[in-house]
Design a protein around this motif. Structure first.
Motif, mmCIF file in Angstrom:
data_model
loop_
_atom_site.group_PDB
_atom_site.id
_atom_site.type_symbol
_atom_site.label_atom_id
_atom_site.label_comp_id
_atom_site.label_asym_id
_atom_site.label_seq_id
_atom_site.Cartn_x
_atom_site.Cartn_y
_atom_site.Cartn_z
ATOM 1 N N ILE A 55 -27.277 57.210 -42.298
ATOM 2 C CA ILE A 55 -28.018 56.698 -43.631
ATOM 3 C C ILE A 55 -26.945 56.843 -44.544
ATOM 4 O O ILE A 55 -26.066 57.229 -45.192
ATOM 5 C CB ILE A 55 -28.620 58.133 -44.428
ATOM 6 C CG1 ILE A 55 -29.767 59.047 -43.255
ATOM 7 C CG2 ILE A 55 -30.111 57.934 -45.680
ATOM 8 C CD1 ILE A 55 -30.467 59.989 -43.305
ATOM 9 N N LYS A 112 -28.498 57.930 -51.059
ATOM 10 C CA LYS A 112 -29.722 58.762 -50.911
ATOM 11 C C LYS A 112 -31.406 58.499 -50.719
ATOM 12 O O LYS A 112 -31.773 59.170 -49.621
ATOM 13 C CB LYS A 112 -30.345 59.406 -52.226
ATOM 14 C CG LYS A 112 -30.744 61.269 -52.574
ATOM 15 C CD LYS A 112 -30.010 61.283 -53.684
ATOM 16 C CE LYS A 112 -31.318 62.911 -53.994
ATOM 17 N NZ LYS A 112 -32.641 63.103 -53.931
ATOM 18 N N SER A 113 -31.319 57.007 -51.235
ATOM 19 C CA SER A 113 -32.560 56.518 -50.862
ATOM 20 C C SER A 113 -33.110 55.620 -49.635
ATOM 21 O O SER A 113 -33.731 55.085 -49.158
ATOM 22 C CB SER A 113 -33.013 55.245 -51.987
ATOM 23 O OG SER A 113 -32.077 54.418 -51.943
ATOM 24 N N GLY A 114 -31.676 55.638 -48.382
ATOM 25 C CA GLY A 114 -31.078 54.925 -47.464
ATOM 26 C C GLY A 114 -31.938 55.211 -46.359
ATOM 27 O O GLY A 114 -33.495 56.768 -46.543
ATOM 28 N N GLU A 115 -32.646 54.511 -45.585
ATOM 29 C CA GLU A 115 -33.341 54.530 -43.463
ATOM 30 C C GLU A 115 -32.036 54.877 -43.029
ATOM 31 O O GLU A 115 -31.099 54.858 -43.360
ATOM 32 C CB GLU A 115 -33.520 53.023 -43.059
ATOM 33 C CG GLU A 115 -32.773 52.697 -43.551
ATOM 34 C CD GLU A 115 -33.994 51.193 -42.777
ATOM 35 O OE1 GLU A 115 -35.071 51.073 -42.509
ATOM 36 O OE2 GLU A 115 -33.112 49.572 -43.346
ATOM 37 N N ARG A 116 -32.988 55.968 -41.560
ATOM 38 C CA ARG A 116 -31.917 55.499 -40.939
ATOM 39 C C ARG A 116 -31.675 54.595 -40.239
ATOM 40 O O ARG A 116 -32.690 54.075 -39.109
ATOM 41 C CB ARG A 116 -32.414 57.486 -39.929
ATOM 42 C CG ARG A 116 -32.660 58.004 -40.348
ATOM 43 C CD ARG A 116 -33.138 59.585 -39.551
ATOM 44 N NE ARG A 116 -32.411 60.325 -38.859
ATOM 45 C CZ ARG A 116 -31.961 61.122 -38.957
ATOM 46 N NH1 ARG A 116 -31.243 61.628 -40.334
ATOM 47 N NH2 ARG A 116 -31.414 61.325 -37.869
ATOM 48 N N SER A 147 -31.819 44.948 -45.415
ATOM 49 C CA SER A 147 -30.672 45.932 -46.975
ATOM 50 C C SER A 147 -29.913 47.125 -46.370
ATOM 51 O O SER A 147 -28.711 47.209 -47.252
ATOM 52 C CB SER A 147 -32.284 46.491 -47.180
ATOM 53 O OG SER A 147 -32.591 47.381 -47.099
ATOM 54 N N SER A 148 -30.124 47.647 -45.630
ATOM 55 C CA SER A 148 -29.254 48.551 -45.311
ATOM 56 C C SER A 148 -28.036 48.405 -44.743
ATOM 57 O O SER A 148 -26.989 49.021 -45.229
ATOM 58 C CB SER A 148 -29.903 49.505 -43.835
ATOM 59 O OG SER A 148 -30.683 50.277 -45.309
ATOM 60 N N LYS A 150 -26.036 47.173 -47.618
ATOM 61 C CA LYS A 150 -25.691 47.832 -48.460
ATOM 62 C C LYS A 150 -24.402 49.004 -48.064
ATOM 63 O O LYS A 150 -23.813 49.341 -48.861
ATOM 64 C CB LYS A 150 -26.200 49.075 -48.615
ATOM 65 C CG LYS A 150 -27.487 48.773 -49.828
ATOM 66 C CD LYS A 150 -28.740 49.959 -49.403
ATOM 67 C CE LYS A 150 -30.108 49.416 -50.678
ATOM 68 N NZ LYS A 150 -31.108 50.445 -50.854
ATOM 69 N N LYS A 184 -23.617 58.885 -46.785
ATOM 70 C CA LYS A 184 -24.628 59.768 -47.262
ATOM 71 C C LYS A 184 -24.600 60.993 -45.427
ATOM 72 O O LYS A 184 -24.155 62.031 -45.406
ATOM 73 C CB LYS A 184 -25.732 59.400 -47.582
ATOM 74 C CG LYS A 184 -26.682 61.031 -48.417
ATOM 75 C CD LYS A 184 -28.232 60.965 -49.069
ATOM 76 C CE LYS A 184 -29.194 62.366 -48.554
ATOM 77 N NZ LYS A 184 -29.751 62.280 -47.502
ATOM 78 N N ASP A 185 -25.046 60.033 -44.548
ATOM 79 C CA ASP A 185 -25.176 61.130 -43.212
ATOM 80 C C ASP A 185 -24.880 60.086 -41.871
ATOM 81 O O ASP A 185 -25.309 58.707 -42.745
ATOM 82 C CB ASP A 185 -26.923 61.413 -43.088
ATOM 83 C CG ASP A 185 -27.045 62.306 -44.208
ATOM 84 O OD1 ASP A 185 -27.248 63.483 -43.876
ATOM 85 O OD2 ASP A 185 -28.142 61.242 -45.048
ATOM 86 N N VAL A 235 -35.979 55.403 -35.761
ATOM 87 C CA VAL A 235 -36.006 56.904 -36.904
ATOM 88 C C VAL A 235 -34.913 58.099 -36.373
ATOM 89 O O VAL A 235 -34.425 58.082 -37.222
ATOM 90 C CB VAL A 235 -37.756 56.963 -36.876
ATOM 91 C CG1 VAL A 235 -37.614 58.026 -38.006
ATOM 92 C CG2 VAL A 235 -38.387 56.198 -37.376
ATOM 93 N N LYS A 264 -37.903 43.932 -48.424
ATOM 94 C CA LYS A 264 -36.836 45.145 -48.812
ATOM 95 C C LYS A 264 -35.473 43.914 -49.009
ATOM 96 O O LYS A 264 -34.743 44.406 -50.142
ATOM 97 C CB LYS A 264 -36.488 46.327 -47.199
ATOM 98 C CG LYS A 264 -37.437 46.855 -48.108
ATOM 99 C CD LYS A 264 -37.129 48.429 -48.803
ATOM 100 C CE LYS A 264 -38.410 49.053 -48.758
ATOM 101 N NZ LYS A 264 -38.543 49.981 -49.935
#
Lengths: 466, 289
Positions: free
Chosen positions: B37, B40-44, B68-69, B72, B83-84, B224, B275
């Motif tokens: 991730i 903070k607002s991110g997807e897995r 988008s991910s 980023k 983040k993760d 997910v 997105k």
């Protein structure tokens, strides 16, 4: 007569709440709570207490509310439960404490759950610190999984003076409290986060993004110097029906649908995780998870049908959630079972073929078995299907841990009532032992295991010192 | 938070990043992946592990900025954090558990497409360290997108590079390249391991099936959690539903229902485009500039 009638509680108007994810039940005001608490007749031999899986001294905390001493009410709850604000909201009280309340014989039982919630919320709002911690004893215990079982076990051990670390696979702790139960039933920031912060204040460390069995093994945890391990990894694997068309685009497991919405907050436009629901949604199943998925889909703007193979009186979901769902306009198709999911030419769900059922003879559990009515198949149009048929434990930990036995349904075997597994120094409890059950039962198991772990380590240290 | 220790541009919009994640680095085996991730607002987002260094505690991932991910992610610089970062996930490649002497008798071919060629490295390294020889064939759009050529040369007995437009190496797609090797050059393979975009894996599998080469694909469906709890990544293999994150990601290529897998992979296309658009506006085109 007021004595036999429950003090009413406020809910968000169904017309409004289907457009938001705010909490549905607004909870008692002080005055309402006091009024309800005064209904309790303070039985000498309370019949409610044995029906609570962690045996909270219910009359005692209710008496404190009646006396307007909310702080002491909260303190009493904290003696028994690590998560009163959660349990007051999600326990099926109608089948537990409230079921055996003596007032229920002639009228409505005391609203024990709502009073528990009131006292716990009061403590949170007033930032009451409830945990008393013994001096550190120098022993380390590892907890696998940060759901209700793990949280409770960790809290109990930390209070005893152990150095406790929780390993969590997801990026946020809380287990089903964060990924499963929706915001409108259990607020995440206001309640779950606060409960976990309280746990950290007791000195419990939480390491997220660690999948035991992949990132590290149970044996490697022991190598890091832990004396004992508690496994509270839950029952998180979704069950599908294995009917034709189940892999069509637009078919979700309830776990995926709820994880996207609750954990990843897909309903919010400022979050990156997408979610997709069609105009009409079918949710298959009748448990709490089915209600949560249905009500979430409603809030995303869909017309929602719950498809359940038995009748309303057999629904395993909590009564309150079923009532709330009906108020919100969820349509129930009872005595119905899907046999096929139909796809359009692009591979997206366009309908569901169902068969009508009738209740036949009782099965071994005493429930009447649903039987298909031959030739009653029919189709209706839906664009999204959510399968909420239950879950089973993840086999990863038993598979990667030598000597840790599980049964043919992947439930970890325990050899006594304290959660001792087939391997020394490893304890387990909650859904990974019982199969999917309730939050409070998982907490009860976590609590019992904490006692057993304490006893195990203390006896071991005595032997070593002699 | 997981620090970015090293970042390198391999080809236009394709970056290699070393991330500090000691537990993952220590446990990673060939064929496994991670989920990240970015913020903070991110997807897995699932990404295949391209290299891991247990001593430095780093894991290398190679990403192409597509949605988008990933945009980023590649916008992050050395010293910044993700983040993760969780893993290693999935089962290790099947050969890890095979008898080494038996493996030595086999002739293995790796087939990589686009950014999917990078995850060949951990598997190739594992085999090379055990004295097992293999060939690698890679397919890229054009010369600019040929990545990790030197690295592959060190590892493979023969490296065969193909470009769609013929601007470098063999002119054609991976499928043409495999036919060239087997049919025209008379090479024989006992196993082909295919990694790349889903569409490339589909057609490459069809080719190896036609040529009678047993094959394995590393599938990359939507995920997910990546731990088996949701079934977003389910695929049909040999008529049975499997979860790619726990039962895979590697499967018998000739048993996979690729049409279903391709269809399921496209479930959020509209949302992804939406997105992506928002993000491009947000950074004012910095990513592509």
């Amino acid at each position: 007569m007021a004595k036999f009638t429950r003090t009413p509680i406020s809910y968000q108007d169904p017309k409004e709440r289907i457009h938001n994810f705010e909490e549905v039940c607004l909870g008692y005001t002080k005055e309402e709570a006091i009024q309800e608490a005064k209904r309790c007749i303070q039985c000498k031999k309370p019949t409610c207490v044995p029906s609570c899986p962690v045996n909270i001294d219910i009359p005692r905390f209710i008496k404190k509310i009646a006396e307007e001493n909310f702080q002491e009410a909260a303190q009493i709850l904290a003696e028994y439960s690590a998560l009163p604000a959660v349990c007051g909201r999600v326990c099926p009280q109608e089948d537990q404490c409230e079921k055996t309340c003596i007032l229920g014989r002639k009228g409505e039982p005391i609203a024990i759950g709502k009073l528990e919630r009131f006292a716990a919320d009061w403590a949170i709002e007033n930032k009451l610190s409830l945990g008393k911690t013994n001096e550190k004893n120098g022993y380390k215990v590892a907890i696998i999984g940060s759901g209700p079982a793990g949280i409770t076990c960790a809290g109990e051990l930390a209070k005893e003076g152990y150095q406790v670390k929780i390993f969590e696979a997801l990026h946020e702790p809380g287990g089903v409290l964060v990924y499963g139960i929706p915001e409108f039933r259990l607020p995440k920031e206001k309640i779950v986060k606060v409960e976990i912060e309280n746990l950290k204040k007791l000195g419990v460390e939480v390491e997220t993004n660690v999948i035991v069995g992949r990132t590290i093994t149970v044996d490697e945890i022991f190598e890091e110097g832990y004396e004992a391990i508690f496994i509270g990894s839950g029952a998180g694997l979704p069950i599908f029906m294995n009917i034709p068309g189940e892999n069509t685009n637009g078919v979700f497991s309830a776990n995926e649908f709820l994880t996207r919405n609750n954990l990843m907050k897909a309903y919010r436009s400022d979050m990156d995780t997408p979610i997709k629901v069609g105009k009409t949604v079918a949710v298959v199943g009748g448990g709490n998870v089915a209600m949560d998925a249905a009500r979430t889909a409603k809030r995303l703007g869909a017309e929602v049908h719950v498809i359940y193979r038995r009748t309303q009186s057999e629904l395993p979901a909590r009564e309150e959630e079923v009532e709330n769902a009906i108020e919100e306009g969820i349509i129930f198709n009872f005595l119905t079972n899907p046999v096929e999911i139909l796809a359009d030419e692009k591979g997206w769900v366009k309908g569901i073929r169902c068969i009508k059922m009738e209740l036949g003879d009782e099965d071994q559990s005493g429930r009447r078995r649903p039987v298909e009515i031959e030739g009653s198949e029919y189709e209706f149009e839906v664009e999204t299907v959510i399968m909420a048929l239950g879950t089973s434990p993840n086999p990863l930990i038993p598979r990667t841990t030598e000597g840790l036995d599980s049964d043919n349904r992947n439930r970890i075997k325990i050899i006594d009532e304290n959660g001792q597994t087939t391997r020394k120094a490893i304890f387990a409890g909650g859904d990974n032992v019982t199969g999917s059950a309730t939050v409070i039962l998982a907490m009860g198991a976590g609590k019992e295991a904490a006692k057993a772990i304490d006893k195990y380590i203390m006896e071991k240290s005595l032997q070593t010192n002699n | 938070m997981y620090e970015i220790i090293h970042k390198k541009l391999l080809a236009p919009s394709i970056y290699s990043m070393d991330i500090k994640a000691p537990r993952v680095a220590k446990a990673a085996q060939p064929g496994q992946f991670v989920i990240i991730i970015v913020e903070k607002s991110g997807e897995r987002v699932p990404l295949t592990i391209c290299e891991s260094d247990p001593e430095k505690g780093t894991v290398t991932i190679v990403t192409q900025a597509m949605g988008s991910s990933t945009k980023k992610l590649v916008a992050k610089e050395v010293g910044e954090h993700i983040k993760d970062f969780v893993g290693p996930l999935g089962k290790p490649s099947a050969f890890v558990n095979e008898d080494i002497e038996e493996l030595k008798k086999k002739k293995i071919l790796f087939a990589g497409g686009g950014v999917g060629t990078a995850p060949i490295i951990p598997q190739a390294k594992w085999l090379k360290e055990r004295g097992i020889a293999f060939d690698i064939v890679t397919g890229s759009k054009n010369k600019d997108f040929v990545i990790l050529e030197d690295r592959f040369k060190e590892l493979a007995e023969t490296l065969f590079i193909a470009t769609d437009d013929g601007s470098y190496g063999f002119h054609g797609m991976v499928t043409n390249a495999i036919e060239e090797l087997v049919v025209n050059q008379g090479k024989k393979y006992d196993l082909c391991i295919i990694i790349g975009p889903m569409i490339m894996m589909k057609f490459t599998s069809m080719t190896t099936k036609k040529l009678g080469i047993p094959s394995i694909v590393s599938l990359n469906p939507i995920m997910v959690d990546g731990t088996g709890m949701c079934g977003a990544c389910r695929v049909t293999v040999g008529g049975e539903t499997k979860f790619a994150c726990v039962d895979g990601p590697e499967f018998d290529a000739h048993q996979v229902d690729f049409d279903e897998a391709l269809r399921r992979q496209g479930q959020y296309k509209e949302e992804e485009i939406q997105k992506d658009h928002e993000y491009c506006e947000l950074v004012g085109g910095m990513i592509n500039g």
